[in-house]
Design an enzyme around this catalytic site. Structure first.
Site, short mmCIF file in Angstrom:
data_model
loop_
_atom_site.label_atom_id
_atom_site.label_comp_id
_atom_site.label_asym_id
_atom_site.label_seq_id
_atom_site.Cartn_x
_atom_site.Cartn_y
_atom_site.Cartn_z
N ARG A 29 -12.50 13.10 2.48
CA ARG A 29 -11.18 13.71 2.25
C ARG A 29 -11.31 14.98 1.39
NH1 ARG A 29 -7.26 13.73 -2.53
NH2 ARG A 29 -5.50 14.69 -1.56
N ASP A 87 8.81 6.60 1.58
CA ASP A 87 9.80 6.44 0.53
C ASP A 87 10.48 7.79 0.35
OD1 ASP A 87 11.11 5.35 -1.73
OD2 ASP A 87 9.65 6.35 -3.03
N SER A 137 1.97 0.95 5.77
CA SER A 137 2.74 1.27 4.57
C SER A 137 1.77 1.56 3.43
CB SER A 137 3.63 0.07 4.22
OG SER A 137 4.20 0.24 2.95
N SER A 141 0.56 4.56 -2.95
CA SER A 141 0.89 5.89 -3.45
C SER A 141 1.92 5.78 -4.57
CB SER A 141 1.40 6.80 -2.32
OG SER A 141 2.64 6.34 -1.85
N GLY A 162 -3.04 -0.62 -0.75
CA GLY A 162 -2.80 -0.62 -2.19
C GLY A 162 -3.38 0.60 -2.87
N ILE A 164 -5.77 2.99 -4.96
CA ILE A 164 -7.22 3.09 -5.18
C ILE A 164 -7.49 2.97 -6.67
CG2 ILE A 164 -9.25 4.58 -5.02
CD1 ILE A 164 -8.02 5.80 -2.50
N HIS A 190 1.90 -14.58 14.39
CA HIS A 190 0.96 -15.67 14.69
C HIS A 190 1.27 -16.37 16.01
CE1 HIS A 190 -2.46 -17.92 13.82
NE2 HIS A 190 -2.24 -18.27 12.58
N ASP A 194 -4.30 -14.28 16.65
CA ASP A 194 -4.93 -15.31 15.83
C ASP A 194 -5.67 -14.66 14.65
OD1 ASP A 194 -7.46 -14.59 16.95
OD2 ASP A 194 -6.94 -15.80 18.69
N1 CAO Z 1 -4.22 5.27 -4.00
C1 CAO Z 1 -4.51 6.33 -4.76
N2 CAO Z 1 -4.03 7.58 -4.54
C2 CAO Z 1 -3.20 7.73 -3.50
C3 CAO Z 1 -2.82 6.67 -2.67
C4 CAO Z 1 -3.38 5.40 -2.93
N3 CAO Z 1 -3.12 4.34 -2.17
N4 CAO Z 1 -1.98 7.13 -1.73
C5 CAO Z 1 -1.82 8.43 -1.96
N5 CAO Z 1 -2.56 8.80 -3.03
C6 CAO Z 1 -2.70 10.14 -3.55
C7 CAO Z 1 -2.90 11.14 -2.42
O1 CAO Z 1 -4.26 11.21 -2.03
C8 CAO Z 1 -2.39 12.41 -3.07
O2 CAO Z 1 -3.41 12.89 -3.94
P1 CAO Z 1 -3.54 14.46 -4.34
O3 CAO Z 1 -2.40 14.75 -5.26
O4 CAO Z 1 -4.89 14.55 -4.97
O5 CAO Z 1 -3.45 15.23 -3.06
C9 CAO Z 1 -1.22 11.91 -3.90
O6 CAO Z 1 -1.46 10.52 -4.15
C10 CAO Z 1 0.12 12.07 -3.21
O7 CAO Z 1 0.04 11.54 -1.90
P2 CAO Z 1 1.36 11.43 -0.99
O8 CAO Z 1 2.08 10.17 -1.30
O9 CAO Z 1 2.15 12.67 -1.12
O10 CAO Z 1 0.78 11.43 0.50
P3 CAO Z 1 0.14 10.27 1.39
O11 CAO Z 1 -0.21 10.93 2.66
O12 CAO Z 1 -0.91 9.53 0.70
O13 CAO Z 1 1.36 9.26 1.66
C11 CAO Z 1 3.60 8.62 2.30
C12 CAO Z 1 2.52 9.74 2.33
C13 CAO Z 1 4.79 9.18 3.02
C14 CAO Z 1 3.06 7.40 3.05
C15 CAO Z 1 3.92 8.23 0.85
O14 CAO Z 1 4.34 9.37 0.14
C16 CAO Z 1 5.00 7.16 0.73
O15 CAO Z 1 6.19 7.42 0.93
N6 CAO Z 1 4.56 5.94 0.34
C17 CAO Z 1 5.51 4.83 0.10
C18 CAO Z 1 5.58 3.92 1.31
C19 CAO Z 1 6.60 2.82 1.07
O16 CAO Z 1 7.67 3.02 0.55
N7 CAO Z 1 6.22 1.58 1.49
C20 CAO Z 1 7.07 0.44 1.34
C21 CAO Z 1 7.62 0.06 2.69
S1 CAO Z 1 8.45 -1.48 2.68
O17 CAO Z 1 9.80 -1.18 1.89
#
Ligand code: CAO
Length: 220
Positions: A29, A87, A137, A141, A162, A164, A190, A194
């Site tokens: 990345r 989100d 999901s 982040s 989850g 990192i 399920h 499986d």
């Molecule tokens: N662990 C550590 N760092 C993470 C991470 C994770 N799991 N996910 C994202 N990051 C980092 C990214 O690498 C990015 O780093 P930089 O600032 O160095 O570029 C920073 O956090 C911001 O990332 P981002 O969130 O803007 O972008 P993304 O492509 O990783 O994710 C999106 C996009 C739309 C999936 C995310 O913003 C989001 O909305 N997540 C929430 C999903 C959610 O609500 N799930 C629940 C559903 S059920 O109700």
């Protein structure tokens, strides 16, 4: 969301979790980020994770299917339309990236940028919200390790990523070393999937992410 999640309530979910070593995919990345930035695209880890899902789905197409309950048949989908939970200031939106099986990691990043920008403005097009075949999901982040994601009907599986974390692990010689780790939590229907299939799919996806060179080998 009320309608979809009420339908999901009738699906017998089972969960499967694992941990992924993220160091090599983080290196990838870091390198791709510079190339993508030069082309005006933000590259996070998500496009790599999403492409690895598509490569694994090619070998486990039953996870990219829907179950017609009335007829008792499975419908296998040719397109990998991966829904991404986002989100937004207006709540949860799940647009999908169409035909990931035919796209490069850069194409996936470009679609993710476009859909995220539209989602934040509450301007996602109707066609981007329909036709999803598998969902993901990235709750990490925001924070957290494990989750229990709810399947989006008529899909049959979903994954949650989850946060990192840098954690101590043993190397081959038994020495404690710092490793970047994240957890994945899968849910599957399920009635039609499986546990062994889910585990095999997850192992293949994990291998792609822990050794990203193996992804290049399988890309078309
Ligand atoms: N662990 C550590 N760092 C993470 C991470 C994770 N799991 N996910 C994202 N990051 C980092 C990214 O690498 C990015 O780093 P930089 O600032 O160095 O570029 C920073 O956090 C911001 O990332 P981002 O969130 O803007 O972008 P993304 O492509 O990783 O994710 C999106 C996009 C739309 C999936 C995310 O913003 C989001 O909305 N997540 C929430 C999903 C959610 O609500 N799930 C629940 C559903 S059920 O109700």
């Amino acid at each position: 969301m009320v309608k979809t999640m009420t339908q999901a309530n009738s699906i017998p979910h089972f969960g499967y979790c694992d941990e992924i070593v993220a160091d090599r995919m983080m290196d990838l990345r870091r390198d791709l980020k510079k190339v993508a930035e030069a082309r005006g695209i933000k590259m996070t880890l998500m496009p790599i994770i999403i492409k690895a899902i598509s490569l694994a789905l090619k070998q486990y197409p039953v996870l990219n299917a829907s179950f017609d309950e009335a007829k008792g048949v499975m419908i296998y989908k040719g397109s990998h339309n991966i829904g991404i939970a986002m989100d937004t200031p207006n709540g949860l939106v799940v647009p999908n990236i169409k035909n990931v099986q035919a796209k490069s990691i850069f194409d996936v990043a470009s679609d993710l940028n476009r859909l995220h920008a539209a989602a934040v403005k509450a301007a996602v097009a109707r066609e981007d919200l329909s036709g999803g075949t598998f969902s993901l999901s990235n709750i990490g982040s925001i924070g957290g390790t494990y989750a229990s994601p709810v399947i989006v009907p008529p899909e049959v599986a979903i994954g949650a990523i989850g946060r990192i974390q840098k954690l101590p692990r043993f190397d081959q010689e038994g020495k404690v070393i710092p490793v970047h780790i994240f957890n994945v939590s899968w849910s599957a229907d399920h009635r039609v999937i499986d546990g062994a299939t889910m585990a095999n799919f997850s192992n293949l996806w994990k291998k792609y992410l822990e050794d990203p060179v193996s992804m290049v080998m399988d890309m078309r």
